[in-house]
Design a protein around this motif. Structure first.
Motif, short mmCIF file in Angstrom:
data_model
loop_
_atom_site.label_atom_id
_atom_site.label_comp_id
_atom_site.label_asym_id
_atom_site.label_seq_id
_atom_site.Cartn_x
_atom_site.Cartn_y
_atom_site.Cartn_z
N ASN A 337 0.86 -1.18 0.00
CA ASN A 337 0.00 0.00 0.00
C ASN A 337 0.90 1.23 0.00
N PRO A 338 0.92 2.00 -1.12
CA PRO A 338 0.14 1.91 -2.36
C PRO A 338 0.54 0.68 -3.19
N ALA A 339 -0.22 0.45 -4.27
CA ALA A 339 0.07 -0.67 -5.15
C ALA A 339 -0.42 -0.36 -6.56
N TRP A 340 0.34 -0.87 -7.53
CA TRP A 340 -0.09 -0.85 -8.94
C TRP A 340 -0.68 -2.20 -9.28
N LEU A 341 -1.77 -2.21 -10.04
CA LEU A 341 -2.37 -3.43 -10.54
C LEU A 341 -2.61 -3.28 -12.03
N ILE A 396 -3.01 13.60 -8.55
CA ILE A 396 -2.66 13.30 -9.94
C ILE A 396 -2.05 14.54 -10.59
N LEU A 397 -2.62 15.71 -10.33
CA LEU A 397 -2.06 16.96 -10.87
C LEU A 397 -0.64 17.19 -10.35
N TRP A 398 -0.42 16.91 -9.07
CA TRP A 398 0.90 17.07 -8.47
C TRP A 398 1.88 16.00 -8.95
N GLN A 399 1.34 14.91 -9.50
CA GLN A 399 2.15 13.75 -9.89
C GLN A 399 2.88 13.16 -8.68
N ASN A 400 2.19 13.18 -7.55
CA ASN A 400 2.75 12.61 -6.32
C ASN A 400 1.60 12.17 -5.43
N VAL A 401 1.58 10.89 -5.07
CA VAL A 401 0.45 10.37 -4.32
C VAL A 401 0.59 10.59 -2.82
N ALA A 402 1.79 10.92 -2.34
CA ALA A 402 2.00 11.13 -0.90
C ALA A 402 2.99 12.27 -0.67
N PRO A 403 2.64 13.49 -1.09
CA PRO A 403 3.58 14.60 -0.95
C PRO A 403 3.88 14.97 0.50
N THR A 404 2.93 14.70 1.41
CA THR A 404 3.13 15.09 2.80
C THR A 404 4.06 14.15 3.56
N ALA A 405 4.45 13.04 2.92
CA ALA A 405 5.49 12.18 3.49
C ALA A 405 6.85 12.73 3.05
N PRO A 406 7.79 12.91 3.95
CA PRO A 406 7.80 12.46 5.35
C PRO A 406 7.42 13.53 6.37
#
Length: 484
Positions: A337-341, A396-406
């Motif tokens: 998690n996350p994962a690509w399928l 999707i617009l940011w092209q980042n699924v977890a920008p707030t990490a770390p």
């Protein structure tokens, strides 16, 4: 009710595919001596050039007050009253955001403590862990040279959180304050052609929250529904279920149960906040439930926030030893998690929702802030009261699924890479454990003015709503079903 389960066709699901292991960390290669700033450096390296392509294309001939805007490479080189565009990483300074230095020294969070959640309304409970005080929040842009404070009406119309790499157009009107009038995001990664897929369905579920004390009836009804033994009252549901060839469980399958016999020391805030997610009986119930389904449909499971998995993002697949019965079957799959399928040629990016839930905390006021303060922003109102689609679309617009990490989301200290930055645009982006079902089609521009269409799906928490979501792999249309 019938006793025979539905006989289903087998979907086109390749045994191996690229990006399959993008978020999987081999246990023997996990190293924790690296600093987190490596992630930010890698993120900027990946995305800055892609932002530059969009900025130069859009603002090459842009003028402000009849003066042509120029690109400035370093933020601190921006001159007063000179139209400019710059690129950097967003940093949001917020009153109630966790502060690691204060946590270490005082073992507390910045936000004041509260005694009992039950005293709050459902709306206020969503604000308990929020970071925001709109009256004092500050949005900045930073690079290797320093920081600029951002200002302007546009900030009330777009979603910006810490870690996002963007380009902004404007000028410095007051010393150290850059007033923005436009914004661009990274050039989207390429999207693979969407084949003419089979007319089949994928069923998404999240938030089963199984525990020895939970009501088992909804789970049994859901199982019978998936196996085609009962109808939800929707026309043609039996035909749709026959075409449903995959079940994907998007985390939070186990509910954390407080142990009244476990005594915590008064100052042991870490153990109080980070409770153990392990409960053997809950896992046995989940294993049996999945095992029953596997005779009828392949099942894929992702770990979630409440599941017995590592706290950091990305979460590794749940261990096979937790599924004594299910792991013996070849049609049971455990993913990160996350994962690509990839199913029938459809590229799907899935998460259990922690990333979106953390972004949500940047947009809504903390419980200790009056709800009216700063909520004249239509965007904040929409996110707080109506819809989280803007948050999913923004990733999707940011092209980042977890920008707030770390910064505010715990993650693995990657060195030389940032796997959360997208190098490919998915056909489907699905996020679990959300308050309600929502879906949209987001269109983003690729190279040569081509347009990529992304199906955005919010899958509701089943324990709260009794709902699951079905998506057709041919047209990517979605439907929700209330089964319990």
């Amino acid at each position: 009710m019938t006793t025979d389960h539905i006989m289903r066709e087998v979907s086109d699901k390749p045994p191996t595919y690229d990006k399959q292991d993008d978020y999987t960390l081999p246990p023997g290669k996990r190293l924790y001596m690296d600093q987190y700033n490596d992630i930010y450096k890698s993120r900027a390296k990946i995305l800055k050039s892609r932002v530059m392509k969009m900025a130069s294309s859009k603002w090459r001939n842009e003028t402000i007050n009849e003066v042509k805007a120029k690109y400035v490479n370093k933020l601190l080189d921006v001159k007063n009253l000179t139209p400019s565009y710059v690129i950097g990483t967003v940093f949001v300074d917020m009153k109630y955001k966790p502060n690691i230095l204060k946590e270490v020294s005082g073992n507390i969070y910045e936000a004041p403590e509260f005694e009992d959640e039950s005293q709050y309304s459902e709306l206020d409970r969503t604000r308990i862990d929020s970071y925001s005080d709109p009256s004092s929040d500050q949005v900045m842009l930073e690079d290797d040279s320093g920081r600029l404070l951002l200002d302007g009406e546009l900030l009330d119309k777009v979603v910006l959180v810490t870690g996002v790499v963007v380009g902004v157009l404007g000028m410095v009107v007051e010393a150290g304050i850059f007033t923005i009038v436009d914004i661009v995001y990274p050039e989207p990664g390429p999207q693979k052609p969407l084949p003419e897929a089979k007319d089949e369905n994928i069923l998404f579920i999240s938030g089963l929250r199984i525990s020895p004390t939970s009501d088992r009836a909804p789970l049994e009804i859901l199982k019978e529904f998936i196996m085609g033994e009962i109808s939800s009252g929707v026309d043609n549901v039996a035909e749709m279920l026959e075409k449903t060839t995959n079940l994907i469980i998007l985390g939070n399958s186990i509910e954390v149960v407080d142990d009244p016999h476990k005594n915590l020391k008064g100052k042991d805030k870490y153990s109080e906040i980070n409770k153990s997610n392990y409960d053997s009986e809950s896992l046995k119930m989940l294993d049996r439930w999945i095992s029953d389904l596997l005779v009828s449909i392949p099942v894929t499971i992702l770990p979630g926030e409440t599941d017995p998995a590592e706290i950091e993002f990305p979460k590794p697949p749940l261990h096979r030893s937790l599924f004594y019965h299910s792991s013996r079957r070849s049609n049971f799959e455990r993913l990160s998690n996350p994962a690509w399928l990839e199913i029938n040629g459809v590229r799907i990016l899935a998460t259990s929702g922690e990333n979106v839930n953390d972004i949500f905390k940047y947009l809504i006021p903390n419980i200790h802030v009056e709800i009216g303060d700063g909520i004249d922003s239509p965007l904040r109102k929409e996110v707080l009261h109506d819809s989280r689609l803007k948050l999913l679309e923004s990733t999707i617009l940011w092209q980042n699924v977890a920008p707030t990490a770390p910064d505010t989301m715990c993650c693995y200290p990657y060195s030389g890479e940032d796997p959360f930055s997208l190098t490919e645009t998915p056909h489907v982006y699905v996020v679990g454990n959300q308050p309600k079902f929502e879906t949209s089609i987001l269109e983003v521009k690729l190279k040569n003015d081509q347009v990529a269409r992304v199906s955005i799906i919010c899958v509701p928490d089943f324990s709260e709503t009794g709902q699951c979501v079905m998506m057709n792999t041919n047209g990517l249309e979605c439907k929700q079903f209330r089964v319990a």
